[in-house]
Design a protein around this motif. Sequence first.
Motif, PDB file in Angstrom:
ATOM      1  N   ALA A 175       3.803  33.436   0.526  1.00  0.00           N
ATOM      2  CA  ALA A 175       4.889  34.167  -0.130  1.00  0.00           C
ATOM      3  C   ALA A 175       6.219  33.446   0.023  1.00  0.00           C
ATOM      4  O   ALA A 175       7.057  33.462  -0.893  1.00  0.00           O
ATOM      5  N   ASP A 176       6.432  32.805   1.167  1.00  0.00           N
ATOM      6  CA  ASP A 176       7.675  32.063   1.388  1.00  0.00           C
ATOM      7  C   ASP A 176       7.618  30.676   0.755  1.00  0.00           C
ATOM      8  O   ASP A 176       8.602  30.191   0.197  1.00  0.00           O
ATOM      9  N   ALA A 177       6.455  30.024   0.875  1.00  0.00           N
ATOM     10  CA  ALA A 177       6.320  28.671   0.342  1.00  0.00           C
ATOM     11  C   ALA A 177       6.416  28.642  -1.182  1.00  0.00           C
ATOM     12  O   ALA A 177       6.709  27.589  -1.766  1.00  0.00           O
ATOM     13  N   MET A 178       6.172  29.759  -1.839  1.00  0.00           N
ATOM     14  CA  MET A 178       6.224  29.810  -3.296  1.00  0.00           C
ATOM     15  C   MET A 178       7.624  30.083  -3.846  1.00  0.00           C
ATOM     16  O   MET A 178       7.828  30.014  -5.055  1.00  0.00           O
ATOM     17  N   LYS A 179       8.566  30.365  -2.981  1.00  0.00           N
ATOM     18  CA  LYS A 179       9.915  30.646  -3.457  1.00  0.00           C
ATOM     19  C   LYS A 179      10.551  29.370  -4.021  1.00  0.00           C
ATOM     20  O   LYS A 179      10.405  28.288  -3.442  1.00  0.00           O
ATOM     21  N   PRO A 180      11.260  29.467  -5.143  1.00  0.00           N
ATOM     22  CA  PRO A 180      11.833  28.274  -5.784  1.00  0.00           C
ATOM     23  C   PRO A 180      12.753  27.474  -4.870  1.00  0.00           C
ATOM     24  O   PRO A 180      12.834  26.248  -4.977  1.00  0.00           O
ATOM     25  N   GLU A 181      13.422  28.155  -3.956  1.00  0.00           N
ATOM     26  CA  GLU A 181      14.383  27.464  -3.095  1.00  0.00           C
ATOM     27  C   GLU A 181      13.753  26.887  -1.835  1.00  0.00           C
ATOM     28  O   GLU A 181      14.437  26.217  -1.042  1.00  0.00           O
ATOM     29  N   ALA A 182      12.462  27.094  -1.623  1.00  0.00           N
ATOM     30  CA  ALA A 182      11.803  26.619  -0.411  1.00  0.00           C
ATOM     31  C   ALA A 182      11.744  25.088  -0.391  1.00  0.00           C
ATOM     32  O   ALA A 182      11.415  24.453  -1.393  1.00  0.00           O
ATOM     33  N   THR A 183      12.052  24.511   0.764  1.00  0.00           N
ATOM     34  CA  THR A 183      12.108  23.052   0.880  1.00  0.00           C
ATOM     35  C   THR A 183      11.170  22.496   1.957  1.00  0.00           C
ATOM     36  O   THR A 183      11.210  21.305   2.253  1.00  0.00           O
ATOM     37  N   THR A 184      10.332  23.327   2.550  1.00  0.00           N
ATOM     38  CA  THR A 184       9.405  22.851   3.580  1.00  0.00           C
ATOM     39  C   THR A 184       8.343  21.953   2.948  1.00  0.00           C
ATOM     40  O   THR A 184       8.147  21.951   1.729  1.00  0.00           O
ATOM     41  N   ALA A 185       7.621  21.219   3.793  1.00  0.00           N
ATOM     42  CA  ALA A 185       6.554  20.350   3.288  1.00  0.00           C
ATOM     43  C   ALA A 185       5.475  21.141   2.556  1.00  0.00           C
ATOM     44  O   ALA A 185       5.044  20.745   1.464  1.00  0.00           O
ATOM     45  N   PRO A 186       5.012  22.284   3.097  1.00  0.00           N
ATOM     46  CA  PRO A 186       4.015  23.061   2.350  1.00  0.00           C
ATOM     47  C   PRO A 186       4.534  23.536   0.992  1.00  0.00           C
ATOM     48  O   PRO A 186       3.796  23.526   0.001  1.00  0.00           O
ATOM     49  N   ALA A 187       5.804  23.920   0.964  1.00  0.00           N
ATOM     50  CA  ALA A 187       6.384  24.405  -0.295  1.00  0.00           C
ATOM     51  C   ALA A 187       6.505  23.282  -1.306  1.00  0.00           C
ATOM     52  O   ALA A 187       6.129  23.439  -2.486  1.00  0.00           O
ATOM     53  N   GLN A 188       7.015  22.133  -0.864  1.00  0.00           N
ATOM     54  CA  GLN A 188       7.208  21.015  -1.787  1.00  0.00           C
ATOM     55  C   GLN A 188       5.889  20.480  -2.326  1.00  0.00           C
ATOM     56  O   GLN A 188       5.814  19.992  -3.459  1.00  0.00           O
ATOM     57  N   ALA A 189       4.832  20.620  -1.543  1.00  0.00           N
ATOM     58  CA  ALA A 189       3.512  20.157  -1.981  1.00  0.00           C
ATOM     59  C   ALA A 189       2.779  21.190  -2.830  1.00  0.00           C
ATOM     60  O   ALA A 189       1.702  20.900  -3.374  1.00  0.00           O
ATOM     61  N   GLY A 190       3.327  22.392  -2.927  1.00  0.00           N
ATOM     62  CA  GLY A 190       2.684  23.436  -3.714  1.00  0.00           C
ATOM     63  C   GLY A 190       1.532  24.115  -2.993  1.00  0.00           C
ATOM     64  O   GLY A 190       0.693  24.778  -3.628  1.00  0.00           O
ATOM     65  N   LEU A 191       1.470  24.002  -1.656  1.00  0.00           N
ATOM     66  CA  LEU A 191       0.333  24.542  -0.922  1.00  0.00           C
ATOM     67  C   LEU A 191       0.362  26.073  -0.828  1.00  0.00           C
ATOM     68  O   LEU A 191      -0.683  26.705  -0.656  1.00  0.00           O
ATOM     69  N   GLY A 192       1.537  26.666  -0.955  1.00  0.00           N
ATOM     70  CA  GLY A 192       1.596  28.122  -1.041  1.00  0.00           C
ATOM     71  C   GLY A 192       0.929  28.612  -2.312  1.00  0.00           C
ATOM     72  O   GLY A 192       0.188  29.595  -2.315  1.00  0.00           O
ATOM     73  N   HIS A 193       1.185  27.903  -3.401  1.00  0.00           N
ATOM     74  CA  HIS A 193       0.554  28.247  -4.676  1.00  0.00           C
ATOM     75  C   HIS A 193      -0.958  28.048  -4.616  1.00  0.00           C
ATOM     76  O   HIS A 193      -1.718  28.807  -5.227  1.00  0.00           O
ATOM     77  N   GLU A 194      -1.395  27.006  -3.884  1.00  0.00           N
ATOM     78  CA  GLU A 194      -2.831  26.760  -3.760  1.00  0.00           C
ATOM     79  C   GLU A 194      -3.518  27.947  -3.084  1.00  0.00           C
ATOM     80  O   GLU A 194      -4.545  28.456  -3.574  1.00  0.00           O
ATOM     81  N   ALA A 195      -2.970  28.388  -1.950  1.00  0.00           N
ATOM     82  CA  ALA A 195      -3.580  29.491  -1.213  1.00  0.00           C
ATOM     83  C   ALA A 195      -3.528  30.789  -2.009  1.00  0.00           C
ATOM     84  O   ALA A 195      -4.538  31.488  -2.152  1.00  0.00           O
ATOM     85  N   GLN A 196      -2.362  31.117  -2.539  1.00  0.00           N
ATOM     86  CA  GLN A 196      -2.227  32.382  -3.251  1.00  0.00           C
ATOM     87  C   GLN A 196      -3.021  32.396  -4.549  1.00  0.00           C
ATOM     88  O   GLN A 196      -3.660  33.390  -4.900  1.00  0.00           O
TER      89      GLN A 196
END
Length: 272
Positions: A229-250
């Motif tokens: 939920a956090d990694a998918m936020k547009p403003e997220a800058t973490t490595a998981p977020a930048q790699a799209g891994l939040g989107h992969e899981a969700q």
Amino acid sequence: MSFAEPETYGDAPAPARPFFGRPRTRTAAAAACVVLGLGLIGGAATGSWLTGDDTDAPGSRGAFAAAGELWHSVPVDQLFPPSVRGDGAGPGGSDRTWTRIAVAPDTGCAKAFDPLLRKALAPVGCLRLLRATYVDATLSHVTTVGLLFTKADAAAMTALKARFRKEGLDRRTDLMPRTYPAEGTPAEGFGDAQRASWTESVLTDAPVVVFAVSGFADGRTVTAPQPAADAMKPEATTAPAQAGLGHEAQGLADRVERSLRKTVTPATEKPS
């Protein structure tokens, strides 16, 4: 292939495993009878839970009970399809495609969850745990998705969902689900230290907890995993977020949940 042997990526085509938890010697006719019998037991209630029919509200006693039986009466390819399309599931609405590379033997929950998550789930019990691991089209990301079938009734599932929401249990890094790696696949090095993003969803119209956990296929360690939920936020800058891994899981968790809901619709439809 016996159920105790994980299905792996790149192997020669193996005989299809017809049903979770059923001996492979059962015939297709017998399997069909099981599914038909399930439809008769659940009746219209099962059909309404899966199709949204208002004749029996989702979460009714009959539908809830029938949903809890799906782990041993439904083909693995219906619960965890060999290929999953994720139209619009990626960052910025991009499309995703995932390929199943391993299916875990159905098991209990003792080794599938970190200790604190296992403790949090204890009130609903563990009837069966089904898991599969997928790789994305670029072979860059791996994701384990799971269905925990519980022993709980609707009230207990509702209470657990409320607790998860109130205490934010699905956002704590010490309550992540574990991965399912498999030798000889892109997920071979996908262990606890490689977990990058995850999601957990407690259903209330079925005795099921749906979860997914993603990471990099190259086995790199992730020091700061982030809930989907956090990694998918547009403003997220973490490595998981930048790699799209939040989107992969969700994305995978959502589609496996939809597959669960649709899987026995033909067996429960009333003749016209």
